[in-house]
Design a protein around this motif. Structure first.
Motif, mmCIF file in Angstrom:
data_model
loop_
_atom_site.group_PDB
_atom_site.id
_atom_site.type_symbol
_atom_site.label_atom_id
_atom_site.label_comp_id
_atom_site.label_asym_id
_atom_site.label_seq_id
_atom_site.Cartn_x
_atom_site.Cartn_y
_atom_site.Cartn_z
ATOM 1 N N LEU A 123 0.847 -1.411 -0.228
ATOM 2 C CA LEU A 123 0.183 0.356 0.257
ATOM 3 C C LEU A 123 1.122 1.539 0.013
ATOM 4 N N SER A 124 1.937 1.153 0.744
ATOM 5 C CA SER A 124 2.991 2.163 1.052
ATOM 6 C C SER A 124 3.662 2.570 -1.053
ATOM 7 N N ASN A 125 4.075 1.240 -1.312
ATOM 8 C CA ASN A 125 4.325 2.061 -3.234
ATOM 9 C C ASN A 125 3.290 2.266 -3.985
ATOM 10 N N LEU A 126 1.837 1.953 -3.719
ATOM 11 C CA LEU A 126 0.865 2.393 -4.468
ATOM 12 C C LEU A 126 0.551 3.827 -3.949
ATOM 13 N N LYS A 127 0.345 4.129 -2.268
ATOM 14 C CA LYS A 127 0.620 5.515 -2.358
ATOM 15 C C LYS A 127 1.685 6.719 -3.012
ATOM 16 N N SER A 128 2.303 6.480 -2.452
ATOM 17 C CA SER A 128 3.871 7.274 -3.702
ATOM 18 C C SER A 128 3.621 6.880 -4.945
ATOM 19 N N LEU A 129 3.403 6.608 -5.403
ATOM 20 C CA LEU A 129 3.279 5.905 -7.227
ATOM 21 C C LEU A 129 1.566 6.716 -7.305
ATOM 22 N N LEU A 130 0.328 6.883 -6.783
ATOM 23 C CA LEU A 130 -0.745 7.580 -7.111
ATOM 24 C C LEU A 130 -0.705 9.367 -6.660
ATOM 25 N N ASP A 131 0.925 10.032 -6.439
ATOM 26 C CA ASP A 131 0.633 10.999 -5.370
ATOM 27 C C ASP A 131 0.600 11.940 -6.960
ATOM 28 N N PRO A 132 1.158 12.019 -7.634
ATOM 29 C CA PRO A 132 0.468 13.074 -8.567
ATOM 30 C C PRO A 132 -0.535 13.169 -9.103
ATOM 31 N N TYR A 133 -1.512 12.180 -8.923
ATOM 32 C CA TYR A 133 -2.801 11.870 -9.537
ATOM 33 C C TYR A 133 -3.871 12.608 -8.726
ATOM 34 N N SER A 134 -3.645 13.809 -8.156
ATOM 35 C CA SER A 134 -4.797 14.305 -7.162
ATOM 36 C C SER A 134 -6.319 14.454 -7.917
ATOM 37 N N PRO A 135 -7.312 14.396 -7.277
ATOM 38 C CA PRO A 135 -8.650 14.598 -7.408
ATOM 39 C C PRO A 135 -8.922 16.263 -8.671
ATOM 40 N N GLN A 136 -8.226 16.845 -8.107
ATOM 41 C CA GLN A 136 -8.422 18.104 -8.561
ATOM 42 C C GLN A 136 -7.419 18.200 -9.818
ATOM 43 N N SER A 137 -6.078 17.915 -9.851
ATOM 44 C CA SER A 137 -5.116 17.825 -11.362
ATOM 45 C C SER A 137 -6.854 16.994 -11.736
ATOM 46 N N ALA A 138 -6.722 15.851 -12.260
ATOM 47 C CA ALA A 138 -7.794 14.860 -12.779
ATOM 48 C C ALA A 138 -8.485 16.174 -13.314
ATOM 49 N N GLU A 139 -9.511 16.655 -12.118
ATOM 50 C CA GLU A 139 -10.638 18.023 -12.853
ATOM 51 C C GLU A 139 -10.153 18.457 -14.336
ATOM 52 N N ARG A 140 -8.503 19.370 -13.483
ATOM 53 C CA ARG A 140 -8.472 20.240 -15.230
ATOM 54 C C ARG A 140 -8.599 19.685 -15.897
ATOM 55 N N GLU A 141 -7.453 18.356 -16.043
ATOM 56 C CA GLU A 141 -7.588 17.701 -17.130
ATOM 57 C C GLU A 141 -9.146 17.008 -18.187
ATOM 58 N N SER A 142 -9.440 16.598 -16.911
ATOM 59 C CA SER A 142 -11.047 15.676 -17.563
ATOM 60 C C SER A 142 -12.586 16.843 -17.768
ATOM 61 N N GLY A 143 -12.698 17.547 -17.025
ATOM 62 C CA GLY A 143 -13.964 18.416 -16.719
ATOM 63 C C GLY A 143 -15.139 17.955 -15.584
ATOM 64 N N VAL A 144 -14.275 16.774 -14.802
ATOM 65 C CA VAL A 144 -15.390 15.972 -14.326
ATOM 66 C C VAL A 144 -14.297 16.652 -12.306
ATOM 67 N N LYS A 145 -15.829 16.825 -11.562
ATOM 68 C CA LYS A 145 -15.413 17.715 -10.337
ATOM 69 C C LYS A 145 -14.506 16.870 -9.500
ATOM 70 N N ALA A 146 -13.775 17.214 -8.810
ATOM 71 C CA ALA A 146 -13.076 16.585 -7.598
ATOM 72 C C ALA A 146 -13.260 16.099 -6.457
ATOM 73 N N SER A 147 -14.782 16.847 -6.422
ATOM 74 C CA SER A 147 -15.234 16.338 -5.247
ATOM 75 C C SER A 147 -16.364 14.910 -6.066
ATOM 76 N N ASP A 148 -17.111 15.037 -7.155
ATOM 77 C CA ASP A 148 -17.365 14.045 -7.639
ATOM 78 C C ASP A 148 -16.521 13.059 -7.750
ATOM 79 N N ILE A 149 -15.383 12.872 -8.179
ATOM 80 C CA ILE A 149 -14.380 12.477 -8.428
ATOM 81 C C ILE A 149 -14.061 11.436 -6.924
#
Ligand code: SF4
Length: 522
Positions: free
Chosen positions: A294-320
């Motif tokens: 789980l700690s591997n995964l945590k650091s690998l996933l760190d760059p992918y915040s819901p806020q950055s996904a919202e900027r790329e996809s248009g889907v609200k971070a709160s919905d994600i």
């Protein structure tokens, strides 16, 4: 991700729970081990119709169907209520298969081109002429060590054809079914070592759908759609769809998110990060059945915040975030994906991102999650199989595009129930290649109709429809129990059309009199 200690469901011990039409396979056409009585009467004469169970082969789903005959005439096709996958449902194409048999435009005789390629000028020839021309070309390619110049374009699976091809060495094979799912297969193989996993949507409470449209098309179309509808109507399952367009499935979902094209993978990674950050991941599964912690995964996933996904996809971070929490807590849940995210550049990586959601909730071999397909063990006994058959199945290639890119030398291109000039994504390139008699000196097409590709052929062979021949098909079972479907003829061939297995036998015999693709015991 590796498979580690995954236990089989106990009902697997029951082996083949279903062999469609076994009684008919033993020689009594029309008898069937039914649970529900199958009866029908003619709508015009009110006479009883003869019901013959068989298998639809117009797509990989392999639905059980019942063909109804008034005398010898095929008058109706309906779903077989006793088939464990489709349970009586079939699609419009299955019902319309009656037209395949009765169509007045069907090819009736082998034809040979007489004018320029593509001119449409043909003359009738005999099957013997076809066999000797084809077997001479194959023999030459084999003797001169250039069997790779033999290209087979396979639009429909046929176990006997596979064995025939294997006996030739390594021709190039274009398998339309594999090509259709190339990215999906690559993603799953890299993660679980299997090119296919089945989604048990009938038992899910939450279904996250990335770019699949099962209410319009799916490898297991009707069988899959029925289970999804059942889960929604009978059990109140939630269906959430991400798709750039309001597809048939999106329109029937509880929520539709039109994420910007190509951003589904980022949305899935942001959900994965939310699940890990909130401590909702199945730590037992991750630690014991994957190569990660789980700690591997945590650091690998760190760059992918819901806020950055919202900027790329248009889907609200709160919905994600909300959907991620629902997915991890409203179990059983499953993330499914389809061509909307896989049939593009980065399709494999998109599929891997969505699959990660399933692993995070420990979704392998779980009811309402994913499971490995249970295929029937229909391979012939190796001891009884002819020595002529090597284990390889030829050299599967990535379609006409690969032939062009590698400038592959072609001697003979054999297209079986495939129409690349119409159905290849880049059909104009396919038409250019197949219309060029220097690049493709001999083009032979076997089909039920004079298709766009057949119009360019040097030789056209009439094919039997799936309703006129025998076959075995091991469709993936959505119940987790292996299914072996028997396809039996429901009408006799009224024309000189032949199922491909006949040329596979006859050309094989011309090449080698002892050729016996099914083994001496059959
Ligand atoms: S879903 Fe496929 S196998 Fe089933 S009836 Fe339709 S075409 Fe035939």
């Amino acid at each position: 991700m590796k498979r580690k200690g995954i236990s089989r469901r106990k009902f697997m011990k029951s082996g083949f729970a279903w062999v469609a039409g076994t009684a008919a396979g033993l020689g009594s056409i029309g008898k069937f081990p039914t649970k529900k009585k199958i009866k029908a009467v003619s709508r015009t004469s009110l006479k009883s119709l003869r019901a013959i169970p068989t298998t639809c082969e117009q797509c990989p789903a392999g639905c059980g169907i019942i063909a109804y005959l008034d005398g010898d005439r095929l008058v109706q096709i309906l779903g077989n209520p006793n088939h464990p996958n489709n349970r009586g449902g079939i699609c419009a194409k299955g019902i319309a298969a009656i037209n395949l048999v009765n169509d007045t435009e069907r090819l009736l005789h082998p034809l040979k081109r007489t004018g320029a390629r593509g001119s449409g000028a043909f003359t009738q020839i005999s099957w013997d002429e076809v066999y000797s021309t084809l077997s001479e070309r194959i023999r030459e390619m084999m003797e001169e060590g250039r069997i790779s110049e033999f290209v087979i374009d396979k639009g429909q699976d046929d176990s006997l054809l596979d064995r025939f091809l294997a006996s030739l060495g390594a021709p190039r094979i274009i398998d339309r079914h594999i090509l259709k799912n190339l990215n999906r297969r690559a993603a799953l193989t890299s993660m679980v070592g299997s090119p296919a996993l089945l989604e048990d949507v009938g038992n899910s409470r939450t279904v996250l759908n990335f770019g699949a449209n099962p209410f319009s098309n799916h490898d297991l179309f009707i069988s899959f759609a029925r289970r999804l509808v059942h889960a929604r109507v009978e059990k109140g399952a939630k269906l959430i769809t991400f798709d750039v367009r309001l597809s048939e499935t999106a329109a029937q979902s509880d929520a539709w998110y039109p994420a910007k094209a190509g951003t589904d993978g980022i949305v899935a990674l942001a959900m994965a990060r939310t699940i890990v950050d909130k401590g909702l991941a199945d730590s037992n599964f991750i630690e014991n059945k994957t190569d990660f912690t789980l700690s591997n995964l945590k650091s690998l996933l760190d760059p992918y915040s819901p806020q950055s996904a919202e900027r790329e996809s248009g889907v609200k971070a709160s919905d994600i975030e909300r959907l991620a929490v629902d997915f991890a807590t409203q179990k059983p849940s499953v993330a499914i994906f389809g061509g909307g995210i896989t049939d593009h550049e980065n399709g494999t990586q998109n599929a891997r991102c969505v699959s990660l959601l399933n692993w995070l909730v420990g979704n392998l071999e779980q009811e309402g999650g994913l499971f490995f397909p249970r295929l029937s063990g229909r391979q012939p006994d190796k001891e009884k199989q002819s020595q002529l058959i090597p284990p390889n199945r030829g050299n599967t290639i990535r379609g006409i595009q690969e032939l062009e890119q590698t400038k592959a030398r072609i001697d003979t291109y054999f297209s079986y129930l495939s129409n690349p000039v119409y159905s290849e994504p880049d059909c104009q390139s396919a038409a250019r290649l197949l219309n060029n008699d220097k690049a493709v000196p001999f083009l032979i097409v076997m089909d039920t109709h004079l298709t766009e590709t057949a119009m360019l052929a040097d030789v056209v062979l009439p094919a039997a429809t799936f309703l006129e021949g025998w076959g075995l098909n091991s469709a993936p079972s959505l119940n987790g129990i292996p299914i072996l479907n028997l396809r039996q003829p429901v009408v006799s061939l009224l024309s000189p059309a032949r199922a491909l297995r006949s040329p596979a036998f006859d050309v094989g015999k011309l090449l080698e009199p002892s050729f016996q693709p099914m083994g001496e015991a059959v």
